[in-house]
Design an enzyme around this catalytic site. Structure first.
Site, PDB file in Angstrom:
ATOM      1  N   ARG B   6       0.828  -1.213   0.000  1.00 20.92           N
ATOM      2  CA  ARG B   6       0.000   0.000   0.000  1.00 20.92           C
ATOM      3  C   ARG B   6       0.862   1.262   0.000  1.00 20.92           C
ATOM      4  NH1 ARG B   6      -1.970   0.741   6.294  1.00 20.92           N
ATOM      5  NH2 ARG B   6      -0.230  -0.390   7.206  1.00 20.92           N
ATOM      6  N   SER B  33      -5.108   4.714   6.019  1.00 24.21           N
ATOM      7  CA  SER B  33      -4.766   3.296   5.972  1.00 24.21           C
ATOM      8  C   SER B  33      -4.470   2.807   4.559  1.00 24.21           C
ATOM      9  CB  SER B  33      -5.918   2.458   6.551  1.00 24.21           C
ATOM     10  OG  SER B  33      -6.118   2.792   7.907  1.00 24.21           O
ATOM     11  N   GLU B  54     -19.271   2.854   0.553  1.00 26.84           N
ATOM     12  CA  GLU B  54     -18.503   2.183  -0.507  1.00 26.84           C
ATOM     13  C   GLU B  54     -19.297   2.062  -1.802  1.00 26.84           C
ATOM     14  OE1 GLU B  54     -18.898   0.974   2.564  1.00 26.84           O
ATOM     15  OE2 GLU B  54     -16.919   1.247   3.448  1.00 26.84           O
ATOM     16  N   PHE B  79     -14.239  -4.501   2.395  1.00 25.34           N
ATOM     17  CA  PHE B  79     -15.392  -3.590   2.329  1.00 25.34           C
ATOM     18  C   PHE B  79     -15.700  -3.172   0.896  1.00 25.34           C
ATOM     19  CE2 PHE B  79     -13.438  -2.342   6.573  1.00 25.34           C
ATOM     20  CZ  PHE B  79     -14.185  -3.279   7.267  1.00 25.34           C
ATOM     21  N   ASP B 112      -7.240  -7.618  13.607  1.00 28.50           N
ATOM     22  CA  ASP B 112      -8.613  -7.138  13.456  1.00 28.50           C
ATOM     23  C   ASP B 112      -9.610  -8.286  13.256  1.00 28.50           C
ATOM     24  OD1 ASP B 112      -8.363  -4.466  13.882  1.00 28.50           O
ATOM     25  OD2 ASP B 112      -8.145  -3.922  11.775  1.00 28.50           O
ATOM     26  N   GLN B 116     -12.537  -8.041   8.788  1.00 25.12           N
ATOM     27  CA  GLN B 116     -11.673  -7.080   8.090  1.00 25.12           C
ATOM     28  C   GLN B 116     -10.798  -7.755   7.028  1.00 25.12           C
ATOM     29  OE1 GLN B 116     -12.361  -3.855   9.722  1.00 25.12           O
ATOM     30  NE2 GLN B 116     -13.809  -5.353  10.517  1.00 25.12           N
ATOM     31  N   ARG B 163      -1.550  -4.862   3.854  1.00 26.19           N
ATOM     32  CA  ARG B 163      -1.320  -3.980   5.003  1.00 26.19           C
ATOM     33  C   ARG B 163       0.098  -4.218   5.536  1.00 26.19           C
ATOM     34  NH1 ARG B 163      -1.118  -5.080  10.409  1.00 26.19           N
ATOM     35  NH2 ARG B 163      -1.499  -3.329  11.813  1.00 26.19           N
TER      36      ARG B 163
END
Lengths: 292, 310
Positions: B6, B33, B54, B79, B112, B116, B163
């Site tokens: 990312r 994030s 979204e 999401f 998480d 997630q 992540r």
């Protein structure tokens, strides 16, 4: 000057009123030929679609992807026969194509699709997405410093979708004032009357509370439609919503009397002939004259 | 060089955004994030904070694309890709130049927990015929994929990012080629195929297998759709034994895509390593170990696969 404008307006209203029965006949013939489709919501929307195309839309049927054109997004995609009837009349495609609606290989898909038919500005049919797309088009045009305007026709049943209210919120935030939403409020959906299935009232209060400019009109009265479109285009700093009260199946009495049944059932030959005879009689159109 | 994919994504987007006015970026309350905040800082007038919406964000991006913009929609992959209908109708069916950017992919999101984690995203989006599914293995590849999406790719795409930090697997002179399998190591006994965060583990496992006299090739699949079918057929011809490794469900993702390609081109045995259950909380390292996505796990899966085949 003012009276010239008023005369022009009256002339346009007369033209639109003359076209309306012919568009209704085309819609019925299309659906009869297709043996499927949505007559009720096409007939309720046709006066709105016709007024937008003939009065407001800056577009070029011979150059349908012209970058600076106004956009028309049929968010209630099942009402697209109304759009096809008007597009054909304006020269987007040959009239004969109307009778290919919903058939294999036809550019006239059951729900509108950009890559099947040039002149369709958004593929729709999964309800509730068109308004968000219209928002994106509006913001994109603004970033490109285009003066083009976006018209988004929505259905009342569609208003039950959560995504519509997401867009209601974000369009006020981004002050998307180059989009005008017109609600074809025909009060019925597949499973019943809208107020019974999932009531969307108090509608004007809801949109005002979300920060929108709201007008309420009779969606079959061309003078009211034209005036509302003018007023919506003049609004600055907030998006504009026109609640157009309409009649599902408008123009065909047996559909008007049974709007839920005629949401998604096409008329057979006998129904179609009966409906067309009524429309012509009301409009004073001679059957021979109507043959094209 | 260990970097979360990312990071180079956000940096590259911000760098290219400064000179390319077509680029617009939308995020749904996760811009720090997803690293789209880097773009927001560089080009605030072309960044749209959409809040936790979204579906609205995805359809709006499609509308922006129809006016000539190149749109990036960012959120956690779980999401954003769960709004499949908006990706299908607003983005793909309009052939909109929108990249769905899903960060925090897979069980690598860690503590998480399952809600997630996107473990089904590749399987879903791979079904859309015009949408490219891309997953870079390291920072170098990420940068080049973003450059490719802006410079060349004319259509919808899904970019799946991590992540957690992942080790660099490419040399500095690496050149990304869209739709082409990226062979990182040659081998004749077994073909290991990785994607994203698992490629490094595949290389480490192949090295250890090599120490034991087992010759395993390693291929990085950055373009999961459209898949390089010829390369998969070639691997089958060379070894007859393939093993896929991905931080995703074993159903429908890289493993599913490879098996489909094998069935169509060159039938061969294929063992799929990935998740076979819901995810859970834990550190990324613990979860990768549990699901055999780390070097030790890939090595053991390869050994048992080869033993099973005899």
């Amino acid at each position: 000057m003012g009276s010239d404008k008023a005369t022009d307006r009256e002339r346009l209203v007369a033209q639109l009123e003359a076209k309306a029965p012919r568009y209704r006949v085309d819609i019925l013939e299309m659906l009869c030929e297709a043996e499927s489709g949505h007559p009720g919501g096409s007939l309720s929307a046709i006066d709105l679609v016709s007024a937008i195309y003939h009065y407001k839309l800056r577009h070029r049927p011979d150059d349908p992807l012209w970058a600076d054109r106004d956009r028309f997004i049929m968010s209630k995609g099942h009402g697209v026969p109304a759009q096809y009837a008007v597009m054909s009349d304006l020269g987007y495609f040959e009239r004969d194509k109307l009778w290919t609606l919903r058939k294999l290989g036809s550019p006239l898909q059951g729900h509108p699709c950009t890559h099947w038919l040039a002149g369709i500005d958004a593929s729709t049919g999964s309800l509730g997405q068109g308004l968000s797309v219209a928002q994106g088009v509006g913001i994109g045009l603004r970033l490109s410093r285009s003066k083009a305007h976006v018209y988004c026709l929505m259905g009342d049943g569609e208003t039950q979708e959560g995504q519509v209210w997401e867009a209601a919120m974000s369009m006020a935030k981004y002050r998307v004032d180059n989009v005008t939403v017109i609600l074809d409020y025909n009060k019925a959906q597949i499973d019943g009357l809208t107020r019974d299935v999932m009531d969307i009232e108090p509608l004007a209060d809801k949109w005002r509370a979300f920060g929108w400019h709201v007008q309420t009109i009779d969606g079959h009265d061309y003078r009211q439609i034209l005036a509302a479109l003018d007023q919506a285009a003049a609004v600055q700093g907030q998006p504009s919503y026109i609640i157009a009260h309409t009649i599902k199946g408008k123009g065909v009495s047996f559909m008007e009397q049974n709007p839920v049944s005629w949401h998604g059932v096409s008329p057979n030959r006998e129904d179609t002939d009966r409906a067309i005879a009524e429309i012509r009689k009301r409009a004073g159109i001679d059957a021979k004259e109507a043959v094209r | 060089m260990n970097r979360a994919t990312r990071d180079p994504f956000g940096e590259t987007l911000a760098r290219l955004g400064k000179t390319d006015e077509r680029i617009v970026v939308l995020d749904a309350d996760l811009s720090e994030s997803t690293r789209s905040a880097k773009f927001a800082e560089a080009c605030p007038e072309r960044f749209f904070e959409m809040g936790i919406q979204e579906a609205n964000m995805i359809s709006t991006a499609a509308g922006l694309a129809s006016t000539g913009k190149i749109a990036f929609c960012c959120s956690f992959s779980c999401f954003i890709t769960s709004r499949f209908d908006q990706i299908k109708v607003s983005v793909a069916y309009n052939n909109a130049r929108v990249t769905i950017v899903g960060t925090h992919a897979g069980c690598g999101v860690g503590p998480d927990g399952y809600t997630q984690m996107a473990l089904e995203d590749v399987a879903m989006l791979r079904t859309l015929p015009n949408l490219a599914v891309l997953q870079p293995a390291d920072d170098l590849e990420t940068t080049q994929i973003v450059e490719y999406l802006i410079g060349q790719h004319d259509g919808p795409a899904f970019l799946r990012l991590t992540r957690q930090k992942v080790p660099r697997v490419h040399h500095e002179n690496y050149r990304f080629a869209y739709g082409r399998a990226d062979r990182l190591r040659e081998g004749s006994d077994l073909a290991i195929i990785g994607t994203g965060a698992t490629v490094h583990a595949a290389l480490a496992a192949a090295s250890r297998l090599g120490d034991e006299g087992i010759s395993a090739s390693v291929t990085n699949i950055h373009t999961i759709s459209p898949l390089d079918q010829d390369a998969i057929g070639q691997l089958a011809a060379e070894t007859g034994k393939l093993m896929t490794v991905e931080d995703h469900s074993v159903i429908g993702g890289l493993g599913g895509a490879v098996c489909e390609a094998l069935a169509a081109t060159h039938p061969a045995m294929c063992h799929r390593v990935g998740l076979r259950e819901f995810g859970e909380s834990g550190s990324p390292e613990e979860l990768f170990a549990k699901h055999h996505l780390d070097a030790e796990g890939v090595y053991r899966e390869a050994k048992s696969f080869l033993e099973r085949l005899g």
